[in-house]
Scaffold this motif. Structure first.
Motif, PDB file in Angstrom:
ATOM      1  N   LEU A  85       0.660  -1.144   0.339  1.00  0.00           N
ATOM      2  CA  LEU A  85       0.226  -0.372   0.269  1.00  0.00           C
ATOM      3  C   LEU A  85       1.082   1.465   0.199  1.00  0.00           C
ATOM      4  CD1 LEU A  85      -3.036  -1.247   2.440  1.00  0.00           C
ATOM      5  CD2 LEU A  85      -2.611  -1.282  -0.237  1.00  0.00           C
ATOM      6  N   GLY A  86       1.752   1.168   1.108  1.00  0.00           N
ATOM      7  CA  GLY A  86       2.930   3.044   0.798  1.00  0.00           C
ATOM      8  C   GLY A  86       3.669   3.271  -0.153  1.00  0.00           C
ATOM      9  N   SER A  87       4.401   1.936  -1.216  1.00  0.00           N
ATOM     10  CA  SER A  87       4.552   2.266  -2.218  1.00  0.00           C
ATOM     11  C   SER A  87       3.966   2.101  -3.530  1.00  0.00           C
ATOM     12  CB  SER A  87       6.537   1.405  -2.186  1.00  0.00           C
ATOM     13  OG  SER A  87       6.083   0.289  -2.362  1.00  0.00           O
ATOM     14  N   SER A  88       2.498   1.680  -3.625  1.00  0.00           N
ATOM     15  CA  SER A  88       2.056   0.344  -4.662  1.00  0.00           C
ATOM     16  C   SER A  88       2.447  -0.064  -5.263  1.00  0.00           C
ATOM     17  CB  SER A  88       1.886   2.169  -5.957  1.00  0.00           C
ATOM     18  OG  SER A  88       0.736   2.929  -5.971  1.00  0.00           O
ATOM     19  N   GLU A  89       4.049  -0.469  -4.691  1.00  0.00           N
ATOM     20  CA  GLU A  89       4.475  -2.146  -5.457  1.00  0.00           C
ATOM     21  C   GLU A  89       4.157  -2.552  -5.571  1.00  0.00           C
ATOM     22  OE1 GLU A  89       9.222  -4.486  -4.714  1.00  0.00           O
ATOM     23  OE2 GLU A  89       8.408  -2.730  -3.246  1.00  0.00           O
ATOM     24  N   VAL A  90       4.195  -3.901  -6.747  1.00  0.00           N
ATOM     25  CA  VAL A  90       3.072  -4.849  -7.401  1.00  0.00           C
ATOM     26  C   VAL A  90       4.107  -5.995  -7.010  1.00  0.00           C
ATOM     27  CG1 VAL A  90       1.668  -6.084  -8.781  1.00  0.00           C
ATOM     28  CG2 VAL A  90       1.489  -3.668  -8.475  1.00  0.00           C
ATOM     29  N   LEU A  91       3.452  -7.376  -6.594  1.00  0.00           N
ATOM     30  CA  LEU A  91       4.735  -8.508  -6.875  1.00  0.00           C
ATOM     31  C   LEU A  91       3.849  -9.580  -7.274  1.00  0.00           C
ATOM     32  CD1 LEU A  91       6.270  -8.395  -3.031  1.00  0.00           C
ATOM     33  CD2 LEU A  91       7.424  -8.163  -5.377  1.00  0.00           C
ATOM     34  N   VAL A  92       4.556 -10.238  -8.115  1.00  0.00           N
ATOM     35  CA  VAL A  92       2.959 -11.293  -8.115  1.00  0.00           C
ATOM     36  C   VAL A  92       3.394 -12.191  -8.244  1.00  0.00           C
ATOM     37  CG1 VAL A  92       2.364 -12.103 -10.968  1.00  0.00           C
ATOM     38  CG2 VAL A  92       2.390  -9.224 -10.174  1.00  0.00           C
ATOM     39  N   ILE A  93       3.067 -13.938  -8.000  1.00  0.00           N
ATOM     40  CA  ILE A  93       3.643 -15.134  -7.920  1.00  0.00           C
ATOM     41  C   ILE A  93       2.818 -15.690  -8.735  1.00  0.00           C
ATOM     42  CG2 ILE A  93       4.688 -14.050  -5.032  1.00  0.00           C
ATOM     43  CD1 ILE A  93       1.898 -15.027  -4.180  1.00  0.00           C
ATOM     44  N   MET A  98       5.318  -3.077 -12.123  1.00  0.00           N
ATOM     45  CA  MET A  98       3.513  -2.124 -12.707  1.00  0.00           C
ATOM     46  C   MET A  98       3.179  -2.931 -13.407  1.00  0.00           C
ATOM     47  SD  MET A  98       1.264  -0.876 -10.824  1.00  0.00           S
ATOM     48  CE  MET A  98       2.038   0.394  -9.547  1.00  0.00           C
ATOM     49  N   SER A  99       3.824  -3.031 -15.061  1.00  0.00           N
ATOM     50  CA  SER A  99       3.749  -4.261 -16.275  1.00  0.00           C
ATOM     51  C   SER A  99       3.563  -5.329 -15.965  1.00  0.00           C
ATOM     52  CB  SER A  99       4.954  -3.878 -16.518  1.00  0.00           C
ATOM     53  OG  SER A  99       6.724  -4.792 -16.278  1.00  0.00           O
ATOM     54  N   GLU A 100       3.888  -5.687 -14.803  1.00  0.00           N
ATOM     55  CA  GLU A 100       2.864  -7.273 -14.358  1.00  0.00           C
ATOM     56  C   GLU A 100       1.677  -7.035 -13.690  1.00  0.00           C
ATOM     57  OE1 GLU A 100       4.472 -10.695 -13.541  1.00  0.00           O
ATOM     58  OE2 GLU A 100       5.387  -9.559 -15.456  1.00  0.00           O
ATOM     59  N   LEU A 101       1.070  -6.691 -13.292  1.00  0.00           N
ATOM     60  CA  LEU A 101      -0.053  -6.427 -13.243  1.00  0.00           C
ATOM     61  C   LEU A 101      -0.745  -5.597 -14.085  1.00  0.00           C
ATOM     62  CD1 LEU A 101      -2.511  -5.889 -10.231  1.00  0.00           C
ATOM     63  CD2 LEU A 101      -1.791  -3.477 -10.284  1.00  0.00           C
ATOM     64  N   VAL A 102      -0.513  -4.471 -15.415  1.00  0.00           N
ATOM     65  CA  VAL A 102      -1.114  -4.719 -16.369  1.00  0.00           C
ATOM     66  C   VAL A 102      -0.604  -5.941 -16.785  1.00  0.00           C
ATOM     67  CG1 VAL A 102      -1.018  -3.055 -18.333  1.00  0.00           C
ATOM     68  CG2 VAL A 102      -0.298  -2.387 -16.452  1.00  0.00           C
ATOM     69  N   ARG A 103      -0.191  -6.314 -17.253  1.00  0.00           N
ATOM     70  CA  ARG A 103      -0.441  -7.969 -18.126  1.00  0.00           C
ATOM     71  C   ARG A 103      -1.559  -9.223 -17.412  1.00  0.00           C
ATOM     72  NH1 ARG A 103       1.130 -12.490 -16.947  1.00  0.00           N
ATOM     73  NH2 ARG A 103       2.171 -12.530 -15.353  1.00  0.00           N
ATOM     74  N   ILE A 104      -1.374  -8.842 -16.317  1.00  0.00           N
ATOM     75  CA  ILE A 104      -2.075  -9.803 -15.667  1.00  0.00           C
ATOM     76  C   ILE A 104      -3.798  -9.094 -15.636  1.00  0.00           C
ATOM     77  CG2 ILE A 104      -3.417 -10.572 -13.181  1.00  0.00           C
ATOM     78  CD1 ILE A 104      -0.724 -10.467 -12.037  1.00  0.00           C
ATOM     79  N   LEU A 105      -4.305  -7.414 -15.314  1.00  0.00           N
ATOM     80  CA  LEU A 105      -5.587  -7.016 -16.018  1.00  0.00           C
ATOM     81  C   LEU A 105      -6.221  -7.019 -17.152  1.00  0.00           C
ATOM     82  CD1 LEU A 105      -5.289  -3.647 -13.831  1.00  0.00           C
ATOM     83  CD2 LEU A 105      -6.574  -5.759 -13.390  1.00  0.00           C
ATOM     84  N   ARG A 106      -5.078  -7.026 -18.124  1.00  0.00           N
ATOM     85  CA  ARG A 106      -4.563  -7.383 -19.711  1.00  0.00           C
ATOM     86  C   ARG A 106      -5.583  -8.625 -19.927  1.00  0.00           C
ATOM     87  NH1 ARG A 106      -2.941  -4.341 -24.174  1.00  0.00           N
ATOM     88  NH2 ARG A 106      -2.586  -6.489 -25.097  1.00  0.00           N
ATOM     89  N   ASN A 107      -4.883  -9.703 -19.525  1.00  0.00           N
ATOM     90  CA  ASN A 107      -5.100 -11.201 -19.203  1.00  0.00           C
ATOM     91  C   ASN A 107      -6.591 -11.664 -18.990  1.00  0.00           C
ATOM     92  OD1 ASN A 107      -2.613 -12.121 -19.994  1.00  0.00           O
ATOM     93  ND2 ASN A 107      -2.226 -13.005 -18.625  1.00  0.00           N
ATOM     94  N   ALA A 108      -6.870 -10.628 -17.488  1.00  0.00           N
ATOM     95  CA  ALA A 108      -8.562 -10.836 -17.238  1.00  0.00           C
ATOM     96  C   ALA A 108      -9.284 -10.152 -18.116  1.00  0.00           C
ATOM     97  CB  ALA A 108      -8.156 -10.555 -16.098  1.00  0.00           C
ATOM     98  N   TRP A 109      -9.715  -9.551 -18.790  1.00  0.00           N
ATOM     99  CA  TRP A 109     -10.192  -8.550 -19.536  1.00  0.00           C
ATOM    100  C   TRP A 109     -10.648  -9.682 -20.861  1.00  0.00           C
ATOM    101  CZ3 TRP A 109     -10.987  -2.756 -20.290  1.00  0.00           C
ATOM    102  CH2 TRP A 109     -11.984  -2.264 -21.309  1.00  0.00           C
ATOM    103  N   LEU A 110      -9.169 -10.127 -21.324  1.00  0.00           N
ATOM    104  CA  LEU A 110      -9.498 -11.293 -22.330  1.00  0.00           C
ATOM    105  C   LEU A 110     -10.478 -12.569 -21.540  1.00  0.00           C
ATOM    106  CD1 LEU A 110      -5.469 -10.473 -24.456  1.00  0.00           C
ATOM    107  CD2 LEU A 110      -8.057  -9.654 -25.105  1.00  0.00           C
ATOM    108  N   ASP A 111     -10.346 -12.751 -20.995  1.00  0.00           N
ATOM    109  CA  ASP A 111     -10.426 -13.226 -20.338  1.00  0.00           C
ATOM    110  C   ASP A 111     -12.151 -13.152 -19.277  1.00  0.00           C
ATOM    111  OD1 ASP A 111      -8.716 -15.467 -20.884  1.00  0.00           O
ATOM    112  OD2 ASP A 111      -7.504 -15.353 -18.601  1.00  0.00           O
ATOM    113  N   LYS A 112     -12.588 -12.382 -19.397  1.00  0.00           N
ATOM    114  CA  LYS A 112     -13.957 -11.345 -19.240  1.00  0.00           C
ATOM    115  C   LYS A 112     -14.329 -11.846 -17.944  1.00  0.00           C
ATOM    116  CE  LYS A 112     -16.598 -11.899 -23.730  1.00  0.00           C
ATOM    117  NZ  LYS A 112     -15.192 -12.511 -24.230  1.00  0.00           N
TER     118      LYS A 112
END
Lengths: 87, 333
Positions: A27-35, B1-15
């Motif tokens: 929340l603080g940094s808006s950093e996103v981690l994807v696993i 952040m680009s990883e989250l964008v990728r996930i949101l794009r996939n979610a878009w395509l998967d409805k």
């Protein structure tokens, strides 16, 4: 025996499983981690107060010792990233 | 952040449903002249149990972003119940508020109990004259400035939203100054909409052509200066991504995003208020898979196929504003 019950998601992080992957947002940094999907199963179990080891063993073709070793590594990385804390 | 964008794009395509807005109430402690809510709308309100069931359904579906909106969401007696449960489930909670009730004690309580990702708060002017005229609540400007300081003191993120109108168009620069002083981003929206009951009175407050041109000029100038000055600003977690080119949908309304009104009516989005179903008679999963939801998605695809511009909204056809003197394309939130 390590069931990782001493770990928890930090107050300043949110975790959700989206599609096949797990997403932490700090929340603080808006950093996103994807696993990846298997890691997401473990963290989701932790979030719900269940055993991450059991969750991984039940969901994937993996023995308990390998699951423990992988989770120790994963959780250490997540602590380092500020997503988890360890009591 | 680009990883989250990728996930949101996939979610878009998967409805896949990733973003939801809960309109908790249409009650409000201000009385903005430009408000689009139909405060007289009646129906059977969602109960706490209904909200608990809905949040569990969002959890099952894999929702990421949850916006608590209104009216003024803090006017709902269920606000903290819903916020605390949303926190437990790990949603990225945004609170869309006018900020009027968020004094220091309230800011502390929200941080402790809801722990939101951030607030979207409306700024209506840079002076009591303009802001209070727009909110029709004397004292609301100075109170908002104090409350914004409180929210900042408690370390929470704020995005300021400013409807650009004939009342504040001469204060754009000063409004940017306020935002800069607080360290919060500010985004103007020149698009006013009619009320949900069809009342067109908000449109009489539309910005003039001169005001619009001045805002554009100033905003572009600031944008250029910002780009030149900083490469390492903190990026916000995106609520949604632009439609992937390969998607047949015009926008995410009804396929990635959904809005629930205080009476359990499921709508494709805040603007497109065509009911998909009612949570009083069906579960979210049933509504999501229903033929009415699929018809709506087909309508969304047809809207794209008809060649509408990216910023156009299927729920709000472009219309003349300011007595037909101008027309403004909508900018996506």
């Amino acid at each position: 025996m390590n069931d990782f019950s001493n770990y928890q998601i930090t107050d300043g992080a949110r975790f959700r499983t989206v599609g096949d992957e797990g997403v932490f947002v700090l929340l603080g940094s808006s950093e996103v981690l994807v696993i990846n999907g298997s890691a997401a199963v473990a963290v989701d179990a932790l979030k719900r107060g269940r055993s991450p080891v059991n969750a991984v063993v039940e969901s994937f073709a993996i023995d308990i010792e390998t699951a423990r070793a992988d989770l120790a590594q994963l959780f250490t990385q997540l602590v380092e990233a500020g997503a988890l804390t360890s009591a | 952040m680009s990883e989250l964008v990728r996930i949101l794009r996939n979610a878009w395509l998967d409805k896949a449903l990733v973003t939801a807005t809960l309109e908790l109430t249409y009650a409000c402690n201000l009385n903005c002249v430009i408000c689009y809510n139909d405060v007289d709308l009646a129906g059977t309100r969602m109960t706490r149990q209904d909200y608990a069931t809905l949040l569990d359904a969002f959890d099952q579906i894999g929702l990421l972003n949850l916006t608590l909106s209104g009216g003024e969401p803090l006017a709902s007696p269920d606000f903290f119940f819903i916020g605390a449960r949303a926190r437990e489930l790990g949603f990225l909670v945004r609170i869309k508020s006018n900020g009027h009730a968020i004094d220091d004690a309230m800011a502390k309580k929200i941080k402790e109990e809801v722990g939101p990702y951030g607030f979207d708060i409306s700024l209506h002017g840079a002076s009591s004259e303009s802001h209070d005229a727009q909110t029709q609540r004397p004292g609301s400007f100075s109170r908002l400035l104090n409350n914004l300081e409180s929210i900042k003191r408690h370390g929470m993120r704020v995005k300021l939203n400013a409807p650009l109108t004939s009342l504040n168009e001469h204060e754009v620069e000063q409004m940017y100054d306020i935002a800069d002083r607080l360290g919060f981003p500010l985004r103007f929206d020149p698009q006013l909409t009619i009320k949900d009951n069809g009342d067109e009175s908000p449109l009489t407050m539309a910005v003039s052509n001169e005001g619009l041109a001045h805002w554009r000029e100033l905003t572009l100038e600031r944008s250029r200066a910002k780009r030149a000055a900083s490469q390492d600003q903190v990026e916000e977690a995106p609520r949604e991504v632009p439609p992937p080119r390969e998607s047949a949908q015009h926008c995410g309304a009804g396929s990635n995003g959904v809005t629930i009104d205080p009476f359990g009516t499921v709508l494709p989005c805040v603007q497109w208020r065509k009911p998909m179903g009612s949570l009083h008679t069906s579960s979210l999963a049933e509504i999501w898979g229903s033929s009415s939801a699929e018809d709506l998605r087909a309508e969304n695809r047809e809207f794209k196929a008809a060649g509408h511009a990216k910023g156009a909204c299927p729920g709000m056809p472009p219309r003349p504003q300011n007595n037909g003197k101008q027309r403004v394309l909508r900018v996506l939130p």
